[in-house]
Scaffold this motif. Structure first.
Motif, PDB file in Angstrom:
ATOM      1  N   GLY A  95       0.819  -1.206   0.000  1.00 18.18           N
ATOM      2  CA  GLY A  95       0.000   0.000   0.000  1.00 18.18           C
ATOM      3  C   GLY A  95       0.850   1.252   0.000  1.00 18.18           C
ATOM      4  O   GLY A  95       0.557   2.228  -0.719  1.00 18.18           O
ATOM      5  N   LEU A  96       1.915   1.265   0.804  1.00 17.77           N
ATOM      6  CA  LEU A  96       2.814   2.417   0.830  1.00 17.77           C
ATOM      7  C   LEU A  96       3.549   2.573  -0.506  1.00 17.77           C
ATOM      8  O   LEU A  96       3.769   3.692  -0.974  1.00 17.77           O
ATOM      9  CB  LEU A  96       3.823   2.268   1.966  1.00 17.77           C
ATOM     10  N   GLN A 118      -2.029  -2.712 -14.505  1.00 18.95           N
ATOM     11  CA  GLN A 118      -0.814  -3.329 -15.017  1.00 18.95           C
ATOM     12  C   GLN A 118       0.368  -2.369 -14.952  1.00 18.95           C
ATOM     13  O   GLN A 118       1.495  -2.774 -14.633  1.00 18.95           O
ATOM     14  CB  GLN A 118      -1.033  -3.795 -16.462  1.00 18.95           C
ATOM     15  N   GLN A 119       0.137  -1.082 -15.233  1.00 18.43           N
ATOM     16  CA  GLN A 119       1.209  -0.096 -15.133  1.00 18.43           C
ATOM     17  C   GLN A 119       1.730   0.006 -13.702  1.00 18.43           C
ATOM     18  O   GLN A 119       2.935   0.058 -13.462  1.00 18.43           O
ATOM     19  CB  GLN A 119       0.715   1.267 -15.608  1.00 18.43           C
ATOM     20  N   ILE A 120       0.800   0.029 -12.740  1.00 15.05           N
ATOM     21  CA  ILE A 120       1.211   0.102 -11.337  1.00 15.05           C
ATOM     22  C   ILE A 120       2.010  -1.141 -10.957  1.00 15.05           C
ATOM     23  O   ILE A 120       3.068  -1.056 -10.321  1.00 15.05           O
ATOM     24  CB  ILE A 120      -0.021   0.242 -10.420  1.00 15.05           C
ATOM     25  N   ALA A 121       1.496  -2.314 -11.345  1.00 12.36           N
ATOM     26  CA  ALA A 121       2.165  -3.571 -11.012  1.00 12.36           C
ATOM     27  C   ALA A 121       3.567  -3.628 -11.610  1.00 12.36           C
ATOM     28  O   ALA A 121       4.523  -4.071 -10.959  1.00 12.36           O
ATOM     29  CB  ALA A 121       1.326  -4.751 -11.499  1.00 12.36           C
ATOM     30  N   ASP A 122       3.712  -3.172 -12.860  1.00 12.46           N
ATOM     31  CA  ASP A 122       5.018  -3.210 -13.518  1.00 12.46           C
ATOM     32  C   ASP A 122       6.007  -2.257 -12.851  1.00 12.46           C
ATOM     33  O   ASP A 122       7.194  -2.579 -12.709  1.00 12.46           O
ATOM     34  CB  ASP A 122       4.875  -2.845 -14.999  1.00 12.46           C
ATOM     35  N   LYS A 123       5.529  -1.090 -12.438  1.00 14.79           N
ATOM     36  CA  LYS A 123       6.432  -0.079 -11.883  1.00 14.79           C
ATOM     37  C   LYS A 123       6.915  -0.432 -10.483  1.00 14.79           C
ATOM     38  O   LYS A 123       8.032  -0.075 -10.088  1.00 14.79           O
ATOM     39  CB  LYS A 123       5.757   1.293 -11.886  1.00 14.79           C
ATOM     40  N   HIS A 125       6.835  -3.661  -9.361  1.00 10.66           N
ATOM     41  CA  HIS A 125       7.238  -5.070  -9.429  1.00 10.66           C
ATOM     42  C   HIS A 125       6.416  -5.929  -8.450  1.00 10.66           C
ATOM     43  O   HIS A 125       6.961  -6.717  -7.669  1.00 10.66           O
ATOM     44  CB  HIS A 125       8.739  -5.219  -9.133  1.00 10.66           C
ATOM     45  N   ARG A 126       5.120  -5.767  -8.537  1.00 12.57           N
ATOM     46  CA  ARG A 126       4.187  -6.560  -7.746  1.00 12.57           C
ATOM     47  C   ARG A 126       3.130  -7.154  -8.668  1.00 12.57           C
ATOM     48  O   ARG A 126       2.974  -6.731  -9.811  1.00 12.57           O
ATOM     49  CB  ARG A 126       3.504  -5.697  -6.674  1.00 12.57           C
ATOM     50  N   SER A 127       2.383  -8.131  -8.157  1.00  8.91           N
ATOM     51  CA  SER A 127       1.332  -8.751  -8.961  1.00  8.91           C
ATOM     52  C   SER A 127       0.109  -7.839  -9.023  1.00  8.91           C
ATOM     53  O   SER A 127      -0.075  -6.955  -8.184  1.00  8.91           O
ATOM     54  CB  SER A 127       0.934 -10.096  -8.354  1.00  8.91           C
ATOM     55  N   ARG A 128      -0.734  -8.065 -10.017  1.00 11.82           N
ATOM     56  CA  ARG A 128      -1.964  -7.281 -10.156  1.00 11.82           C
ATOM     57  C   ARG A 128      -2.873  -7.472  -8.943  1.00 11.82           C
ATOM     58  O   ARG A 128      -3.522  -6.526  -8.491  1.00 11.82           O
ATOM     59  CB  ARG A 128      -2.707  -7.689 -11.434  1.00 11.82           C
ATOM     60  N   SER A 129      -2.918  -8.704  -8.433  1.00 15.57           N
ATOM     61  CA  SER A 129      -3.779  -8.952  -7.268  1.00 15.57           C
ATOM     62  C   SER A 129      -3.278  -8.192  -6.044  1.00 15.57           C
ATOM     63  O   SER A 129      -4.074  -7.654  -5.264  1.00 15.57           O
ATOM     64  CB  SER A 129      -3.842 -10.456  -6.968  1.00 15.57           C
ATOM     65  N   ALA A 130      -1.952  -8.108  -5.876  1.00 16.57           N
ATOM     66  CA  ALA A 130      -1.390  -7.356  -4.748  1.00 16.57           C
ATOM     67  C   ALA A 130      -1.697  -5.870  -4.900  1.00 16.57           C
ATOM     68  O   ALA A 130      -2.002  -5.184  -3.911  1.00 16.57           O
ATOM     69  CB  ALA A 130       0.117  -7.580  -4.664  1.00 16.57           C
ATOM     70  N   VAL A 131      -1.638  -5.377  -6.134  1.00 20.07           N
ATOM     71  CA  VAL A 131      -1.963  -3.977  -6.385  1.00 20.07           C
ATOM     72  C   VAL A 131      -3.433  -3.706  -6.086  1.00 20.07           C
ATOM     73  O   VAL A 131      -3.783  -2.698  -5.455  1.00 20.07           O
ATOM     74  CB  VAL A 131      -1.635  -3.603  -7.848  1.00 20.07           C
ATOM     75  N   ASP A 136      -7.477  -1.155  -2.513  1.00 24.41           N
ATOM     76  CA  ASP A 136      -8.648  -1.271  -1.639  1.00 24.41           C
ATOM     77  C   ASP A 136      -8.328  -0.786  -0.231  1.00 24.41           C
ATOM     78  O   ASP A 136      -9.149  -0.104   0.403  1.00 24.41           O
ATOM     79  CB  ASP A 136      -9.137  -2.724  -1.595  1.00 24.41           C
ATOM     80  N   ARG A 137      -7.140  -1.114   0.274  1.00 25.68           N
ATOM     81  CA  ARG A 137      -6.756  -0.662   1.619  1.00 25.68           C
ATOM     82  C   ARG A 137      -6.596   0.853   1.656  1.00 25.68           C
ATOM     83  O   ARG A 137      -7.012   1.513   2.623  1.00 25.68           O
ATOM     84  CB  ARG A 137      -5.454  -1.354   2.058  1.00 25.68           C
ATOM     85  N   LEU A 138      -5.972   1.404   0.630  1.00 26.59           N
ATOM     86  CA  LEU A 138      -5.799   2.863   0.578  1.00 26.59           C
ATOM     87  C   LEU A 138      -7.148   3.575   0.538  1.00 26.59           C
ATOM     88  O   LEU A 138      -7.339   4.608   1.189  1.00 26.59           O
ATOM     89  CB  LEU A 138      -4.972   3.248  -0.654  1.00 26.59           C
ATOM     90  N   LYS A 139      -8.089   3.022  -0.201  1.00 25.66           N
ATOM     91  CA  LYS A 139      -9.424   3.629  -0.270  1.00 25.66           C
ATOM     92  C   LYS A 139     -10.151   3.491   1.067  1.00 25.66           C
ATOM     93  O   LYS A 139     -10.776   4.452   1.547  1.00 25.66           O
ATOM     94  CB  LYS A 139     -10.238   2.966  -1.380  1.00 25.66           C
TER      95      LYS A 139
END
Length: 247
Positions: A95-96, A118-123, A125-131, A136-139
């Motif tokens: 989340g951070l 996908q852009q967030i995950a690539d930048k 280096h995390r999975s889409r599910s983790a993103v 959801d936690r940030l919201k």
């Protein structure tokens, strides 16, 4: 001097964040469930170029100093909401990372922020599910909200797809406790101090205002012209010399 805040500063309950998210959704989207159109877009998606433009400017444009303060306050929030025996707090490490990326990728002048999963995950280096979980936690904690968006497909034939989904428009928010923490970091006056200062300034303006100042502050142009005419008539009837003009 340490920047850490007492644990009581950040309540573990997220009711305040939920209220922020709920009121944000009610004010900014105001969308009712639409009938399904058969197009492959998600429910409640808005056309691009609508409400997000004003929201980006209102919430996503701030100085580099505030940028750093927001990130530090988010890290403090995560630390203070970490339960005993747990590795992460309410936001979590991912989340951070997502929030740090959002702060860095926002448009400095326009506030534009519309990265895809996908852009967030690539930048980072995390999975889409983790993103997705991190967003959801940030919201839920009141740091972020978004508007689902779609756009018309140009030059599409009648029997082809007319609308397509595009990345969400993300809005950067602050829970009340974090906003107060950022205010202290930036050494800004509190809302109470600002209100008192504005009241004193208004009173001083009233005390020192001349007749011309009062007339100039009138918004209605017709009334302003009438008052100016009355002022001119009064001045001509009562000249500074004490002698009225001959009729």
């Amino acid at each position: 001097m340490s920047n850490s805040l007492p644990a009581a500063t950040f309540p573990r309950a997220s009711s305040g964040a939920s209220n922020i998210a709920r009121s944000f959704s009610e004010v900014t989207t105001g969308i009712r469930d639409r009938a399904r159109s058969g197009q492959p877009v998600r429910r409640n998606s808005q056309n691009a170029g609508g409400a997000e433009v004003a929201l980006w400017r209102a919430h996503n444009t701030f100085s580099a100093t505030e940028h750093n303060a927001r990130m530090r306050a988010a890290e403090e929030f995560d630390h203070e909401t970490k339960l005993p025996g747990k590795r992460n707090g309410a936001l979590g490490a991912v989340g951070l990372e997502v929030l740090r990326l959002m702060l860095r990728m926002r448009g400095r002048k326009t506030g534009r922020l519309d990265l895809s999963y996908q852009q967030i995950a690539d930048k980072i280096h995390r999975s889409r599910s983790a993103v997705g979980d991190a967003l959801d936690r940030l919201k839920k904690c009141g740091f972020l909200d978004w508007i689902r968006r779609c756009q018309h497909v140009e030059d599409a034939l009648p029997d082809e797809q007319q609308t397509e989904q595009i990345p969400n428009a993300y809005i950067l928010l602050q829970p009340p406790t974090v906003r107060e923490c950022v205010r202290r970091m930036l050494r800004r006056p509190s809302e109470f101090v600002r209100a008192v200062a504005e009241k004193l300034a208004r009173q001083k303006k009233i005390d020192t205002a001349t007749v011309d100042d009062v007339i100039a502050d009138v918004q209605n142009p017709e009334l302003r012209a009438l008052l100016a005419k009355v002022r001119l008539s009064v001045d001509s009837a009562n000249p500074l010399s004490g002698q009225t003009e001959a009729l």
